[in-house]
Write an enzyme that holds these catalytic residues in place. Structure first.
Site, mmCIF file in Angstrom:
data_model
loop_
_atom_site.group_PDB
_atom_site.id
_atom_site.type_symbol
_atom_site.label_atom_id
_atom_site.label_comp_id
_atom_site.label_asym_id
_atom_site.label_seq_id
_atom_site.Cartn_x
_atom_site.Cartn_y
_atom_site.Cartn_z
ATOM 1 C CE LYS A 213 45.545 36.178 47.289
ATOM 2 N NZ LYS A 213 46.906 36.495 46.867
ATOM 3 C CD GLU A 219 36.027 45.718 38.083
ATOM 4 O OE1 GLU A 219 36.313 45.357 39.254
ATOM 5 O OE2 GLU A 219 36.737 46.491 37.415
ATOM 6 N N GLY A 273 46.752 36.146 41.772
ATOM 7 C CA GLY A 273 45.621 36.032 40.849
ATOM 8 C C GLY A 273 45.997 35.435 39.502
ATOM 9 N NE ARG A 274 50.991 38.964 37.777
ATOM 10 C CZ ARG A 274 50.801 39.717 38.850
ATOM 11 N NH1 ARG A 274 49.588 39.982 39.290
ATOM 12 N NH2 ARG A 274 51.841 40.196 39.522
ATOM 13 C CD GLU A 359 47.463 42.116 37.280
ATOM 14 O OE1 GLU A 359 46.500 42.880 37.139
ATOM 15 O OE2 GLU A 359 47.343 40.969 37.701
ATOM 16 C CG HIS A 390 42.411 36.792 6.685
ATOM 17 N ND1 HIS A 390 42.542 36.781 5.312
ATOM 18 C CD2 HIS A 390 42.601 35.516 7.091
ATOM 19 C CE1 HIS A 390 42.754 35.533 4.908
ATOM 20 N NE2 HIS A 390 42.810 34.752 5.971
ATOM 21 C CE LYS A 497 41.753 46.697 41.338
ATOM 22 N NZ LYS A 497 42.136 45.617 42.226
HETATM 23 O O1 F6P Z 1 43.091 44.315 39.639
HETATM 24 C C1 F6P Z 1 44.027 43.329 39.431
HETATM 25 C C2 F6P Z 1 43.711 42.072 40.168
HETATM 26 O O2 F6P Z 1 44.090 42.195 41.488
HETATM 27 C C3 F6P Z 1 44.389 40.886 39.522
HETATM 28 O O3 F6P Z 1 45.691 40.737 39.893
HETATM 29 C C4 F6P Z 1 43.494 39.771 39.905
HETATM 30 O O4 F6P Z 1 43.688 38.659 39.091
HETATM 31 C C5 F6P Z 1 42.145 40.413 39.752
HETATM 32 O O5 F6P Z 1 42.337 41.751 40.148
HETATM 33 C C6 F6P Z 1 41.022 39.790 40.519
HETATM 34 O O6 F6P Z 1 41.229 39.835 41.895
HETATM 35 P P1 F6P Z 1 40.305 39.012 42.884
HETATM 36 O O7 F6P Z 1 40.509 37.558 42.608
HETATM 37 O O8 F6P Z 1 40.741 39.395 44.272
HETATM 38 O O9 F6P Z 1 38.880 39.404 42.637
#
Ligand code: F6P
Length: 534
Positions: A213, A219, A273-274, A359, A390, A497
């Protein structure tokens, strides 16, 4: 927009909350769930709800009809219905980030008229049409790789909600995969997953879908840049526009990355995001199962949305699940909840629901800026159940703490032969947790009386999965309203972060570690020493 005035002790000051506490102490605390079946005839058929494909049996909880009446009172006093209307009408319910939370619009029909005046809502259907066109062209070979080869590998590069939702659904819907298509996902920021993948993949037959987003998540950007450099090295800069697709709210960053206009898909800023699984973030999923099946998932979610908006409390599945969760954790005192799926296909469901819950509900500040006065989010954990039996089920059965469970059972499976075993295990576990076992040998005693819900449906189909997703999204929303918190922001993940950015420079010796605490300094020394060995 409804302005919620929250007293300092909200929700503990609500009449229904106090009544629930008294009711638990006076009527339930000294009873067992099993004994409630004896005094309430038809309990099992009464404490059951059905919406679309899903059936929820919540009879194995320590509650009775009076409890449910009080849940209903609590929902009224906490103004749940008004909050639901606020969400559906596009009010600014994500107060700290000053925007609506309109994931329900993503699966609506134009005729549902959900928040049509909100910016970008009108683009939902045109984006879906563009997705469909892209996917059809990919499957037909009209869209191909730089060297003209058909694309068969879809690599989703994203993290959190930009990975967990699509990946969960891809694996859940394995029986719906378009023949020949293969799914891969890369999320971790250490580059290892991508390196391993790049050594196996035929790049000419691969598209990388960068799902972010913000298009600034470290990452994701790191992995995307690594994939781009490998592609560029092998096939030159012109290959990039054929092999990289972007899904984001950040048009500029997609352009700067080198993604061609037709390969850019927008998600609105009101998609969290979630809560984004029904948006273009799931392009990779739609490539794998086909757009028609993705639309069925949206239909399933819409079915649950309509139910959530319209059904009275006693029939409302998301509300019931939410109130049971609040009761189990805040009144009975459970600190965690397990979600256990009896299907290998649902192995990623718990991690997906873990982000959704933790979250959203892991907050200590309420929407008016004041402190919450009760525990909000629980620890959500679990996984694929046979494996769990298990390993960690021992603690569920005989540990000192009570851990409520949601059992998820798709009745039919593609592996018909072994499925009775699977079904029997799911039912056996919920029964054993509730009934326990009396034995003369102390070690063999099971005290029982451990609550659970069972969500059961015929099979994992796009429609059923859509319903399940929306069920939990709305459950979490209701919990947030009861706690008086904003379930749509996530400032808790930002601090780490920021610190990681400055620590990167320190580890690489670009900055000094002055000002860091002694433990961190020591760890930096160890890390630097190992790095210098290379
Ligand atoms: O670090 C948390 C977060 O902001 C989540 O809420 C989100 O799903 C994820 O990072 C990824 O964010 P983006 O879609 O902006 O890369």
């Amino acid at each position: 927009m409804i302005k919620r005035h929250l007293n300092r002790r909200y929700p503990l000051d609500l009449d229904a909350w106090k009544s629930l506490k008294d009711h638990y102490r006076d009527d339930l605390k000294n009873k067992t769930i099993a004994s409630l079946f004896k005094c309430e005839r038809n309990r099992s058929s009464k404490l059951c709800l059905e919406v679309g494909e899903l059936k929820l049996d919540y009879s194995k909880n320590l509650l009775n009809h009076q409890t449910i009446n009080l849940f209903s009172e609590l929902a009224k006093e906490a103004q749940i219905n008004e909050s639901i209307e606020g969400m559906f009408s596009g009010e600014c319910i994500n107060t700290s980030e000053k925007r609506p939370a309109l994931h329900v619009a993503l699966r609506s029909k134009l005729s549902d008229q959900i928040a049509l005046n909100t910016k970008d809502v009108d683009e939902i259907w045109s984006t879906q049409n563009r997705m469909e066109h892209f996917i059809t062209s990919l499957h037909s070979g009209a869209i191909s790789g730089y060297t003209g080869k058909n694309i068969i590998n879809v690599v989703n590069i994203g993290i959190g909600g930009s990975d967990l939702g699509p990946s969960m659904a891809v694996f859940a819907l394995r029986d719906y995969w378009v023949e020949g298509m293969k799914y891969h996902s890369v999320s971790n920021g250490d580059g290892v997953e991508l390196q391993d993948l790049l050594s196996e993949l035929e790049l000419e037959e691969t598209i990388f879908i960068i799902a972010s987003k913000s298009f600034s998540t470290k990452e994701t950007v790191h992995n995307a840049e690594l994939a781009r450099s490998v592609m560029e090295e092998r096939y030159g800069p012109r290959s990039i526009k054929h092999h990289f697709v972007g899904i984001s709210n950040n048009e500029v960053a997609m352009h700067e990355f080198g993604i061609q206009v037709d390969y850019r898909f927008k998600i609105a800023d009101w998609v969290g995001g979630r809560f984004s699984i029904c948006s273009a973030i799931s392009l990779s999923l739609a490539c794998i199962i086909g757009m028609q099946n993705f639309k069925k998932l949206l239909e399933g979610a819409r079915r649950m949305d309509m139910h959530f908006r319209q059904a009275p409390f006693s029939e409302n599945m998301p509300m019931m699940l939410a109130l049971i969760a609040v009761f189990n954790s805040n009144i009975i005192g459970a600190h965690s909840q397990a979600i256990l799926s009896y299907s290998s296909r649902l192995k990623l469901l718990t991690p997906y629901l873990q982000q959704l819950h933790m979250e959203s509900l892991g907050k200590s500040t309420r929407i008016d800026g004041s402190d919450v006065c009760l525990e909000t989010g629980n620890v959500i954990w679990g996984g694929s159940a046979s494996d769990g039996q298990h390993s960690f089920y021992q603690l569920l059965h005989q540990g000192k703490q009570t851990i409520p469970v949601d059992f998820i059972l798709p009745i039919l499976s593609s592996s018909k032969k072994d499925n009775t075993y699977n079904q029997a295990n799911c039912l056996a576990q919920s029964e054993a947790l509730m009934d326990g076992f009396i034995s003369k040998e102390k070690e063999q005693m099971h005290n029982g009386n451990r609550p659970s819900n069972t969500i059961i449906f015929d099979q994992i189909s796009p429609v059923a999965l859509g319903q399940l997703i929306a069920l939990y999204e709305h459950k979490v929303f209701v919990q947030g309203v009861i706690y008086g918190i904003n379930p749509f922001d996530q400032f808790g993940v930002e601090l780490g972060k920021k610190m990681a950015s400055s620590l990167t420079k320190i580890i690489e010796n670009e900055e000094s570690y002055k000002g860091k605490n002694l433990s961190t300094k020591n760890l930096i020394r160890l890390v630097r020493a190992s790095n210098n060995k290379d």
